[in-house]
Design an enzyme around this catalytic site. Structure first.
Site, PDB file in Angstrom:
ATOM      1  N   TYR A 159       0.841  -1.208   0.000  1.00 14.06           N
ATOM      2  CA  TYR A 159       0.000   0.000   0.000  1.00 14.06           C
ATOM      3  C   TYR A 159       0.880   1.264   0.000  1.00 14.06           C
ATOM      4  O   TYR A 159       0.637   2.217  -0.746  1.00 14.06           O
ATOM      5  CB  TYR A 159      -0.906  -0.050   1.228  1.00 14.06           C
ATOM      6  CG  TYR A 159      -1.928   1.047   1.323  1.00 14.06           C
ATOM      7  CD1 TYR A 159      -3.046   1.059   0.488  1.00 14.06           C
ATOM      8  CD2 TYR A 159      -1.792   2.081   2.257  1.00 14.06           C
ATOM      9  CE1 TYR A 159      -4.000   2.068   0.589  1.00 14.06           C
ATOM     10  CE2 TYR A 159      -2.733   3.090   2.362  1.00 14.06           C
ATOM     11  CZ  TYR A 159      -3.845   3.074   1.529  1.00 14.06           C
ATOM     12  OH  TYR A 159      -4.784   4.073   1.629  1.00 14.06           O
ATOM     13  N   LYS A 163       0.953   4.153  -2.871  1.00 17.45           N
ATOM     14  CA  LYS A 163       0.578   5.554  -2.601  1.00 17.45           C
ATOM     15  C   LYS A 163       1.777   6.485  -2.773  1.00 17.45           C
ATOM     16  O   LYS A 163       1.623   7.635  -3.202  1.00 17.45           O
ATOM     17  CB  LYS A 163      -0.030   5.679  -1.200  1.00 17.45           C
ATOM     18  CG  LYS A 163      -1.357   4.926  -1.031  1.00 17.45           C
ATOM     19  CD  LYS A 163      -2.432   5.458  -1.968  1.00 17.45           C
ATOM     20  CE  LYS A 163      -3.811   4.886  -1.671  1.00 17.45           C
ATOM     21  NZ  LYS A 163      -4.850   5.429  -2.548  1.00 17.45           N
TER      22      LYS A 163
HETATM   23  P1  NAP Z   1     -13.494   2.179   0.480  1.00 21.78           P
HETATM   24  O1  NAP Z   1     -14.638   2.516   1.352  1.00 21.78           O
HETATM   25  O2  NAP Z   1     -13.016   0.777   0.435  1.00 21.78           O
HETATM   26  O3  NAP Z   1     -13.817   2.714  -0.992  1.00 21.78           O
HETATM   27  C1  NAP Z   1     -13.026   2.421  -2.089  1.00 21.78           C
HETATM   28  C2  NAP Z   1     -13.940   2.002  -3.209  1.00 21.78           C
HETATM   29  O4  NAP Z   1     -13.156   1.698  -4.375  1.00 21.78           O
HETATM   30  C3  NAP Z   1     -14.726   0.732  -2.874  1.00 21.78           C
HETATM   31  O5  NAP Z   1     -16.073   0.854  -3.224  1.00 21.78           O
HETATM   32  C4  NAP Z   1     -14.016  -0.291  -3.716  1.00 21.78           C
HETATM   33  O6  NAP Z   1     -14.781  -1.451  -4.022  1.00 21.78           O
HETATM   34  C5  NAP Z   1     -13.685   0.522  -4.939  1.00 21.78           C
HETATM   35  N1  NAP Z   1     -12.749  -0.206  -5.790  1.00 21.78           N
HETATM   36  C6  NAP Z   1     -11.847  -1.148  -5.426  1.00 21.78           C
HETATM   37  N2  NAP Z   1     -11.226  -1.640  -6.490  1.00 21.78           N
HETATM   38  C7  NAP Z   1     -11.740  -1.007  -7.569  1.00 21.78           C
HETATM   39  C8  NAP Z   1     -11.510  -1.100  -8.963  1.00 21.78           C
HETATM   40  N3  NAP Z   1     -10.600  -1.959  -9.445  1.00 21.78           N
HETATM   41  N4  NAP Z   1     -12.224  -0.314  -9.800  1.00 21.78           N
HETATM   42  C9  NAP Z   1     -13.149   0.543  -9.327  1.00 21.78           C
HETATM   43  N5  NAP Z   1     -13.409   0.675  -8.010  1.00 21.78           N
HETATM   44  C10 NAP Z   1     -12.714  -0.089  -7.128  1.00 21.78           C
HETATM   45  O7  NAP Z   1     -12.217   3.057   0.866  1.00 21.78           O
HETATM   46  P2  NAP Z   1     -12.076   4.543   1.483  1.00 21.78           P
HETATM   47  O8  NAP Z   1     -11.639   4.401   2.871  1.00 21.78           O
HETATM   48  O9  NAP Z   1     -13.249   5.381   1.170  1.00 21.78           O
HETATM   49  O10 NAP Z   1     -10.790   5.018   0.644  1.00 21.78           O
HETATM   50  C11 NAP Z   1     -10.895   5.755  -0.550  1.00 21.78           C
HETATM   51  C12 NAP Z   1      -9.494   6.154  -0.974  1.00 21.78           C
HETATM   52  O11 NAP Z   1      -8.845   6.898   0.062  1.00 21.78           O
HETATM   53  C13 NAP Z   1      -8.560   4.981  -1.269  1.00 21.78           C
HETATM   54  O12 NAP Z   1      -7.725   5.275  -2.343  1.00 21.78           O
HETATM   55  C14 NAP Z   1      -7.756   4.854   0.014  1.00 21.78           C
HETATM   56  O13 NAP Z   1      -6.506   4.241  -0.202  1.00 21.78           O
HETATM   57  C15 NAP Z   1      -7.609   6.303   0.407  1.00 21.78           C
HETATM   58  N6  NAP Z   1      -7.351   6.508   1.833  1.00 21.78           N
HETATM   59  C16 NAP Z   1      -8.264   6.150   2.772  1.00 21.78           C
HETATM   60  C17 NAP Z   1      -7.974   6.367   4.117  1.00 21.78           C
HETATM   61  C18 NAP Z   1      -8.932   6.012   5.208  1.00 21.78           C
HETATM   62  O14 NAP Z   1      -8.596   6.201   6.372  1.00 21.78           O
HETATM   63  N7  NAP Z   1     -10.113   5.526   4.911  1.00 21.78           N
HETATM   64  C19 NAP Z   1      -6.761   6.948   4.474  1.00 21.78           C
HETATM   65  C20 NAP Z   1      -5.865   7.296   3.484  1.00 21.78           C
HETATM   66  C21 NAP Z   1      -6.172   7.082   2.162  1.00 21.78           C
HETATM   67  P3  NAP Z   1     -14.559  -2.783  -3.085  1.00 21.78           P
HETATM   68  O15 NAP Z   1     -15.192  -2.485  -1.804  1.00 21.78           O
HETATM   69  O16 NAP Z   1     -15.221  -3.867  -3.810  1.00 21.78           O
HETATM   70  O17 NAP Z   1     -13.058  -2.990  -2.965  1.00 21.78           O
END
Ligand code: NAP
Length: 251
Positions: A159, A163
């Site tokens: 990861y 990133k």
């Molecule tokens: P999330 O709730 O898991 O949302 C990510 C979405 O992307 C999910 O619906 C996921 O589907 C979808 N996805 C996965 N693989 C995909 C693909 N190949 N094509 C299209 N869509 C796809 O995550 P989140 O926490 O909101 O995070 C969103 C972004 O912020 C990510 O890039 C994450 O790395 C970043 N981020 C999050 C945090 C945090 O604390 N939450 C912190 C730093 C960075 P599935 O559920 O089926 O995988």
């Protein structure tokens, strides 16, 4: 009605069925943008729900199901956007996954899947969006990175690499397309309340809070606010930057 800052703009948000993507999509719509919501097929129903909320705000809300790792599917999404909206002004590369494991036990599958979605997906969507943005001679691309890409995290080498790659990619592309009035920035969230962080144990959560000067997890809306700023003309002189939204974890 008062003009909204993103009125007449069209945005594509990947991984938009829930979490940060959903909050970002709704925030951009509240600023006046029409929004295309992407997620994988399993997320289609939830995306339709978000699209409904966007339409209730008086904006266009469309769903474009596709895997961000599949070039042909992403190219089709872009064609659909151009034919239905006529333009693409904002791309938010938000789709992302984790497959955590200590490096010594990490499988190639765990490595490849994270690099594919987080980094290659960002490349494919950006390349496809640029076709339209270069013709328009305008656009704003916002890549959702992570503080983990800046500071590392045990158990997340895949990861962190993805990133960190997104951050380097952001800067390289920003330099490439600046002369065409296209800006590329990254947002690096810290730990945000979401399904991703809901999985943390109480112990992990307590240890984490000690690292956050503001002593709380962030809200998806707090990330969405910064994306909204980077999407519009209020940030017209900002490109190639990484904005940390992390309660002060990285400073
Ligand atoms: P999330 O709730 O898991 O949302 C990510 C979405 O992307 C999910 O619906 C996921 O589907 C979808 N996805 C996965 N693989 C995909 C693909 N190949 N094509 C299209 N869509 C796809 O995550 P989140 O926490 O909101 O995070 C969103 C972004 O912020 C990510 O890039 C994450 O790395 C970043 N981020 C999050 C945090 C945090 O604390 N939450 C912190 C730093 C960075 P599935 O559920 O089926 O995988």
């Amino acid at each position: 009605m008062k003009d909204l800052p993103l009125q007449t703009k069209t945005a594509l948000v990947t991984g938009a069925r829930r979490g940060l993507g959903k909050a970002i999509a709704l925030r951009l719509a509240r600023s006046g943008a029409d929004v295309v919501l992407n997620d994988i097929a399993a997320g289609q129903e939830e995306c339709e729900g978000v699209a409904e909320e966007i339409r209730a705000l008086g904006r266009k809300g469309l769903v474009a199901t596709a895997d961000v790792c599949a070039a042909d599917q992403i190219n089709e999404v872009m064609e659909k956007i151009v034919s239905e909206c006529g333009r693409l002004d904002i791309l938010v590369n938000n789709a992302g996954i984790t497959r955590d494991m200590l490096l010594a036990r990490m499988t190639e599958e765990q490595w490849d899947s994270v690099l594919n979605v987080n980094l290659k997906g960002t490349f494919l969507c950006t390349r496809a969006a640029l076709k339209t943005m270069l013709k328009q001679r305008s656009g704003s691309i916002i890549n959702i990175a992570s503080v983990v890409g800046l500071m590392g995290n045990a158990g997340q080498a895949n990861y962190a690499a993805s990133k960190g790659g997104v951050i380097a990619f952001t800067k390289a592309v920003a330099k490439e397309v600046a002369s065409r009035n296209i800006r590329v920035n990254a947002v690096a969230p810290g730990f945000i309340i979401s399904p991703m962080t809901d999985k943390l144990s109480e112990e992990a959560r307590r240890r984490l809070l000690c690292l956050i000067p503001l002593a709380r997890l962030g809200k998806p809306e707090e990330v969405a606010e910064v994306v909204n700023f980077l999407a519009g003309d209020a940030s017209a002189y900002i490109t190639g930057q990484v904005v940390n939204v992390d309660g002060g974890m990285v400073m």
